[in-house]
Write an enzyme that holds these catalytic residues in place. Sequence first.
Site, mmCIF file in Angstrom:
data_model
loop_
_atom_site.group_PDB
_atom_site.id
_atom_site.type_symbol
_atom_site.label_atom_id
_atom_site.label_comp_id
_atom_site.label_asym_id
_atom_site.label_seq_id
_atom_site.Cartn_x
_atom_site.Cartn_y
_atom_site.Cartn_z
ATOM 1 C CD GLU A 297 -5.364 1.331 -2.944
ATOM 2 O OE1 GLU A 297 -6.562 1.386 -2.623
ATOM 3 O OE2 GLU A 297 -4.441 1.336 -2.130
ATOM 4 C CG HIS B 115 -1.982 1.031 1.160
ATOM 5 N ND1 HIS B 115 -1.741 2.360 1.434
ATOM 6 C CD2 HIS B 115 -3.293 0.950 0.811
ATOM 7 C CE1 HIS B 115 -2.869 3.043 1.256
ATOM 8 N NE2 HIS B 115 -3.810 2.216 0.876
#
Length: 318
Positions: free
Chosen positions: A231, A116
């Site tokens: 993302e 992430h």
Amino acid sequence: MQVSKSLFFGGNWKAVMTPQMTRQFFQTFKAKIRQSGNTIADSGATIMIAPPSTSLIIASSEISTMMYKVGTASTLHANFLKLGVQDPWHRSGAYTGATTLEAAKELGVDYAVIGHSETREPWRIILNALKNVPGSPTDKEVLLSSLDAFILKELKIDSPKPASFRLALDAVINQLVIESLKVNIIPVICVGETLEERKAGQTNNVVLTQLNSALTGLSPQDIVKIIVAYEPVWAIGTGETATPEQAEEVHSSINDRLVKLTGNKDHEIPIIYGGSMNGKNVGELVSQPHISGGLIGGASLKPDVFMQLILNGIKAVS
Ligand code: PGA
């Protein structure tokens, strides 16, 4: 119900929910699942919740006891509801603050959020700081690549006893992906560009480089088990979403790369979108050919909001 594709919705709770909040969330969320009847099961969707590590045990027991009943059928276990771990570490030992894959597996975890941007951030900051050091661009390139190599050597990432600190370099993410697959935890590999990189026209290059590094050494049989989350860093938690077209463009090139690496068909590997996904924009996003769901932060924290997002998504592909 006929759906054009099976969707994956992952709730990434980051460091928000306490154990008590987790329990409360599941109380309402499970009631909402029961109310929705067989919509989720029939659509083939998967719902993953990745709580903070302190809530894993509670979420695990809530999920394993989630039963629902449709019509006159006997009670069914909601096996579309799955548990995820955030940013796991692949070795037990002297790693303060880490949650191991082994511990997560023991709690019934099936998915791991890896790479992430919030975990890649320290390394990005170091690289940016070095870019500002005086010197010619070539000098800096040399400096940056030797620093990368130096840190990797110090980390001893692939040795039986890696160094006692963690830094989400690309090679570390690769190791986490490999080790997750070894214990049958599906890695949800996050990739994405910053705003500066997008403005400089480097989006595809950044995303595909991150993807290639994460998948280094994996066989096609292993690659087909993963999930990729695109993302864009500038869309995370900002309320600013990539337009469906912007997202599709990147998803499509990720798909091309995966097809090339595996020899498999289009769409075989789910590529989900993350970055301010909500109940309003989910429909348009999942209607794009290569967007198969979402990794959702803010909008996954409230059970009614998250459920609405999921149902809107399913409706859009039905
Ligand atoms: P967001 O977070 O939905 O709050 O933008 C998404 C993520 O970081 O995975």
